[in-house]
Design a protein around this motif. Structure first.
Motif, PDB file in Angstrom:
ATOM      1  N   GLY A  74      16.799 -16.399  12.193  1.00  0.00           N
ATOM      2  CA  GLY A  74      15.770 -16.325  12.800  1.00  0.00           C
ATOM      3  C   GLY A  74      16.377 -16.195  13.742  1.00  0.00           C
ATOM      4  N   THR A  75      17.512 -16.551  14.053  1.00  0.00           N
ATOM      5  CA  THR A  75      18.942 -16.405  15.549  1.00  0.00           C
ATOM      6  C   THR A  75      18.760 -14.866  15.359  1.00  0.00           C
ATOM      7  N   ALA A  76      18.226 -14.740  17.135  1.00  0.00           N
ATOM      8  CA  ALA A  76      18.614 -13.425  17.983  1.00  0.00           C
ATOM      9  C   ALA A  76      19.857 -12.844  18.059  1.00  0.00           C
ATOM     10  N   VAL A  77      19.810 -11.568  18.309  1.00  0.00           N
ATOM     11  CA  VAL A  77      21.148 -11.264  18.952  1.00  0.00           C
ATOM     12  C   VAL A  77      21.738 -10.117  19.922  1.00  0.00           C
ATOM     13  N   ALA A  78      22.659 -10.060  20.561  1.00  0.00           N
ATOM     14  CA  ALA A  78      22.432  -8.788  22.112  1.00  0.00           C
ATOM     15  C   ALA A  78      23.853  -8.980  21.592  1.00  0.00           C
ATOM     16  N   GLY A  79      24.112  -8.410  22.304  1.00  0.00           N
ATOM     17  CA  GLY A  79      26.436  -8.300  22.670  1.00  0.00           C
ATOM     18  C   GLY A  79      26.224  -6.662  23.714  1.00  0.00           C
ATOM     19  N   VAL A  80      27.158  -7.010  24.393  1.00  0.00           N
ATOM     20  CA  VAL A  80      27.821  -5.940  25.103  1.00  0.00           C
ATOM     21  C   VAL A  80      29.122  -5.409  24.833  1.00  0.00           C
ATOM     22  N   LEU A 114      16.713 -10.095  25.327  1.00  0.00           N
ATOM     23  CA  LEU A 114      18.144 -10.922  25.241  1.00  0.00           C
ATOM     24  C   LEU A 114      18.989  -9.856  25.324  1.00  0.00           C
ATOM     25  N   GLN A 115      19.528  -8.632  25.298  1.00  0.00           N
ATOM     26  CA  GLN A 115      19.673  -7.319  24.928  1.00  0.00           C
ATOM     27  C   GLN A 115      19.699  -7.129  26.885  1.00  0.00           C
ATOM     28  N   ALA A 116      18.690  -6.909  27.457  1.00  0.00           N
ATOM     29  CA  ALA A 116      17.926  -6.947  28.464  1.00  0.00           C
ATOM     30  C   ALA A 116      18.521  -7.351  29.685  1.00  0.00           C
ATOM     31  N   LEU A 117      19.101  -8.700  29.066  1.00  0.00           N
ATOM     32  CA  LEU A 117      19.265  -9.125  30.289  1.00  0.00           C
ATOM     33  C   LEU A 117      20.809  -9.475  30.275  1.00  0.00           C
ATOM     34  N   LEU A 118      21.476  -9.845  28.935  1.00  0.00           N
ATOM     35  CA  LEU A 118      22.331 -10.043  28.933  1.00  0.00           C
ATOM     36  C   LEU A 118      23.075  -8.205  29.622  1.00  0.00           C
ATOM     37  N   THR A 119      22.710  -7.425  28.918  1.00  0.00           N
ATOM     38  CA  THR A 119      23.151  -5.967  29.812  1.00  0.00           C
ATOM     39  C   THR A 119      23.281  -6.207  31.893  1.00  0.00           C
ATOM     40  N   ARG A 120      21.815  -6.402  31.631  1.00  0.00           N
ATOM     41  CA  ARG A 120      21.914  -6.811  33.481  1.00  0.00           C
ATOM     42  C   ARG A 120      23.098  -7.595  34.636  1.00  0.00           C
ATOM     43  N   HIS A 121      23.403  -9.238  33.227  1.00  0.00           N
ATOM     44  CA  HIS A 121      24.421  -9.910  33.948  1.00  0.00           C
ATOM     45  C   HIS A 121      25.700  -9.775  33.802  1.00  0.00           C
TER      46      HIS A 121
END
Lengths: 411, 411
Positions: free
Chosen positions: A47-53, A211-218
């Motif tokens: 159930g772990t979500a992942v996001a990345g740049v 999470l992806q949206a926040l990562l991309t923003r910050h």
């Protein structure tokens, strides 16, 4: 080869919190370095979500390609990071090496290879033998632990002279959510649209999409706002994993959720802290420099001018020599290719106005400016007086240490 | 402060021909340096055509602004060059200083201030006191000479460790036309649309318009194809003066004249020779590197990729360390932001194929490549296999010498 620890290294390291749903181990796989850990395996609860740049280099590494292919699924069960070999520009061998590593990790953890994320850092062009991980990953999984975070931070280092760790806590629904992050990076640092290697872990319940949206923003004002040497890596990777194991909190599904703002602010703190540590461990660095540009036609233009200053070897060597050579800042503004009116330009070193309206400031004080340059942390301000665009970029000076480190790194 | 002469300095200097209609003198005006010449005054006979290419920096110097304003007239009677102070970012004082210098030179030579061209090089932001030229220019005009060219070449130097001279001859209508050129430049060298200080003199009868067209064409593959440190100057100036004093030759009025081609080729030889000397005197340079990119989508794209490699501190330090670190070339191709397909890429060091089709070449020979890196003149070739675009850029390595020179240049 060991280089002296950066004079900008932190005096103490934070003790990162355990993150429910995250366990890890490190090992010596002998990929390049001797007598030090060079592999990190992190396991995540279901159930772990992942996001990345990821880097936008046209010559991205095999591990970056793998992550790019698997990020859309939004779920992760494992992360494998090796230092010493970037597995970049290794062709079909590199792709096979990545597949084999994912299979070995999946087998050790009982998940699917597609749920394994990968990152490699080190020399470019050298094939990475994934068979070195055989047995090693299985052994690591058997001795998983939740602390201390110093171990994973050390295992991912290459020319870094200190480990990089940061943490934050944020209150959601009256419950504390924790964020722990680690990073590596010292040279080949000019993350243009992504970053060096950095991994952030949280127990927050948040969807991969949010999470992806926040990562991309910050990332824009953290990792993408630093440069050591203008050289963007083939391997830049920032991954964030959210286990959702914090108790009693409704999941954040999108940025419309007002709690996304406060979680995002805490995430930004961690990213910014890590990015600044990368600059402070810039190869050969002796000074940290914040370059602030305001009054540009827009923020993007301000950022390009700030990067032009931050990447100028003449500005960086002047800073190393503690020389208040603001003429070189003028040069770097002029060459940036962005709108600028020489005769409106003002330049500050710290709070000291050194130039305005296209010439040396009336009250310019050479002695005071020279004294300011002796500080370890400097701020250069440029005001263009054209519009409202502004940006801040963080960099370090360019010293003999950089030449020494990079004249013999590979050999 | 004197720095050691570049190991890439020429063994001998060419003896430049006298150019009919061109006379000069040098002097010590004490602008910044002690015990060395720092002013050059050149006088031209009536009817001398002038053309020029100037920096596109947004913070161009007062002298550059002056030249830009007066080039359209196409005629010149004098050139004044000073070293030690760039008169850049000096506001209204700088403009007045330029006007005063032109007046003094015009008075000394009996011409109009508008016919005087100016160039300044040295520190940025320091007001230039034109009164220092009073008397000096008049005295210089009284002792004009046609030779030797070594004197003017030396008077315009700043951190240069050797004077830069080049010549060519070309046959037009059965008569010999001569070209003599000098240049200065060592750091802050990345002429993006123009060049450092360079002055070319010819007795060819050629219109200002035709001369300008040839200059613009040939600067692309000479001065605009070199970089020392990616830092484009506020003062880049290339001026060409044609006195038309060669006997028995019909004037070249436009590029439609077939003789423009052969004159242009000779002009290119002089510009290219001088540009290469600037690279060979790059601050701290120990090696000259030609970077050739082919198979790009177009020539401009090839040039941007070649510049990305040439300006990469990691590529330049590897070359300084004689390390065949072609992985850093991969990185620099990847970060250039231009079309590139990693899996089609081939890289050569000299004739040695080190990488192809996205990985290390099958026949890669580390020992042979390392031996090649010990040469003083190196060629790096990158083949993109995408189209027919190609470009060559010339640069030097990045060494401790660069840091030493620029950590204390101004102080």
């Amino acid at each position: 080869m060991a280089h002296p620890v950066s004079p900008l290294a932190p005096k103490t390291y934070p003790e990162l919190p355990t993150i429910r749903g995250v366990r890890f181990a490190t090992a010596e796989a002998g990929i390049k370095y001797k007598n030090r850990t060079d592999v990190l395996l992190v396991g995540f609860d279901e159930g772990t979500a992942v996001a990345g740049v990821l880097t936008r280099s046209k010559c991205s590494s095999a591990a970056v390609d793998w992550c790019r292919a698997h990020l859309p699924s939004g779920t992760a069960r494992a992360l494998v990071v090796n230092s010493g070999n970037a597995n970049a520009f290794t062709g079909m061998k590199g792709r096979k090496s990545v597949e084999r590593t994912a299979e070995l990790a999946a087998s050790a953890l009982g998940c699917k290879p597609d749920e394994v994320f990968l990152a490699s850092t080190g020399v470019i062009g050298e094939p990475l033998d994934a068979n070195k991980f055989e047995g090693v990953l299985e052994d690591m999984a058997s001795r998983f632990t939740e602390a201390p975070w110093m171990e994973p931070a050390r295992a991912i280092m290459t020319t870094d002279t200190f480990p990089k760790l940061a943490e934050a806590e944020v209150d959601l629904d009256g419950q504390v959510v924790k964020i722990a992050g680690i990073a590596k990076g010292s040279g080949m640092i000019a993350p243009d649209m992504a970053t060096m290697l950095s991994f952030v872990f949280t127990d927050a319940p948040i969807s991969a999409k949010a999470l992806q949206a926040l990562l991309t923003r910050h990332v824009a004002t953290s990792f993408n706002a630093v440069t050591v040497d203008s050289d963007t890596s083939t391997s830049d990777t920032l991954l964030a994993f959210a286990t959702g194991k914090a108790d009693g909190i409704e999941p954040i599904e999108s940025l419309d959720d007002p709690r996304a703002e406060s979680f995002g602010a805490a995430l930004h703190d961690v990213l910014f802290d890590l990015a600044l540590q990368v600059v402070r461990d810039g190869e050969g660095a002796t000074k940290q420099v914040a370059i602030t540009v305001d009054g540009a036609v827009d923020d993007a233009s301000a950022a390009r001018i700030a990067k032009s200053i931050a990447n100028s070897p003449l500005v960086k060597t002047a800073i190393a020599g503690e020389d208040a050579n603001w003429g070189r800042v003028v040069m770097a503004v002029g060459k940036a290719g962005e709108p600028a009116d020489r005769d409106l330009l003002a330049i500050r070193f710290g709070d000291l106005l050194v130039a305005e309206k296209g010439e040396r400031a009336a009250g310019y004080d050479e002695a005071a400016t020279s004294a300011y340059m002796k500080n370890q942390e400097l701020t250069l301000g440029v005001s263009l007086h054209l519009g409202n665009g502004e940006a801040t970029v963080y960099t370090c000076d360019l010293t003999h240490g950089y030449i020494t480190i990079n004249g013999d790194y590979r050999s």
